[in-house]
Design an enzyme around this catalytic site. Sequence first.
Site, PDB file in Angstrom:
ATOM      1  N   HIS A 208       0.834  -1.220   0.000  1.00 27.98           N
ATOM      2  CA  HIS A 208       0.000   0.000   0.000  1.00 27.98           C
ATOM      3  C   HIS A 208       0.861   1.259   0.000  1.00 27.98           C
ATOM      4  O   HIS A 208       0.604   2.194  -0.770  1.00 27.98           O
ATOM      5  CB  HIS A 208      -0.916   0.002   1.217  1.00 27.98           C
ATOM      6  CG  HIS A 208      -1.690   1.276   1.382  1.00 27.98           C
ATOM      7  ND1 HIS A 208      -2.901   1.508   0.763  1.00 27.98           N
ATOM      8  CD2 HIS A 208      -1.410   2.405   2.088  1.00 27.98           C
ATOM      9  CE1 HIS A 208      -3.329   2.701   1.077  1.00 27.98           C
ATOM     10  NE2 HIS A 208      -2.447   3.275   1.886  1.00 27.98           N
ATOM     11  N   GLU A 209       1.876   1.289   0.855  1.00 26.17           N
ATOM     12  CA  GLU A 209       2.742   2.468   0.909  1.00 26.17           C
ATOM     13  C   GLU A 209       3.513   2.644  -0.394  1.00 26.17           C
ATOM     14  O   GLU A 209       3.752   3.769  -0.838  1.00 26.17           O
ATOM     15  CB  GLU A 209       3.700   2.364   2.096  1.00 26.17           C
ATOM     16  CG  GLU A 209       3.017   2.309   3.455  1.00 26.17           C
ATOM     17  CD  GLU A 209       1.993   3.420   3.657  1.00 26.17           C
ATOM     18  OE1 GLU A 209       2.171   4.517   3.085  1.00 26.17           O
ATOM     19  OE2 GLU A 209       1.009   3.205   4.385  1.00 26.17           O
TER      20      GLU A 209
END
Length: 240
Positions: free
Chosen positions: A108-109
């Site tokens: 996600h990051e």
Amino acid sequence: MYYGYGLGYGYYFDPTYILIIIAAVLALLAQLRVQFTFSKYSKVASSRGLTGAMVAEQILRSEGIYDVGVAHVSGSLTDHYDPRTKMVNLSDSVYNMSSIAAVAVAAHECGHAIQHNRGYVPLSLRSAIVPFANIGSKASWIFIILGVLLSWNQTLITVGILMFSLAVLFQIVTLPVEFNASARALRILKSNGMLVDRENSKARSVLTAAALTYVASAASAILQLLRLIILFGGNNRDDR
């Protein structure tokens, strides 16, 4: 006017407190869900055995991004991408861990890093709003309180409400940024085979729970803005 008992003093019941209660409940439920889901899948090891740091490195390189680093930060759920330093910062429970939750969060990051690299417009807009939202959230109450103290000066109160609106706008713009980052993460994890098929749905559960915290934050901010408008947005002071 409503009157209470006790010491015999009257009191006024402000019905807008209901909005504050709703906002608090939404935030609490979202936080409890993300903590429960993250904790659950932090205990489930991914089949590939890749740590969060390894996943981040592989995703960045596979996307042709070589100017973004991966770093370890302390804390739990403190993971974030910093566009100023171009660093994917992973927390204690993600960086060296190979759980499904760690893999999902790391991906996600990296989704944010990819957004930055591709010039994703909502991310650029959010970055531009940040300083104004920070100032607005802090200074809004100063203007509102001054407006009330200075014989209900509607101009000052309106300025305060508009400044608070900047913080609300930031929360709203954050939603597509976070959902898009999660969508990119899930797509990459599946296409690169970093998780096996049965693990992809679990990664989705982790990221969906995380996304709900942003939805709750946006809803809470909107409800707070609505309360300010109800209490202070009129032209006349409500004498009580």
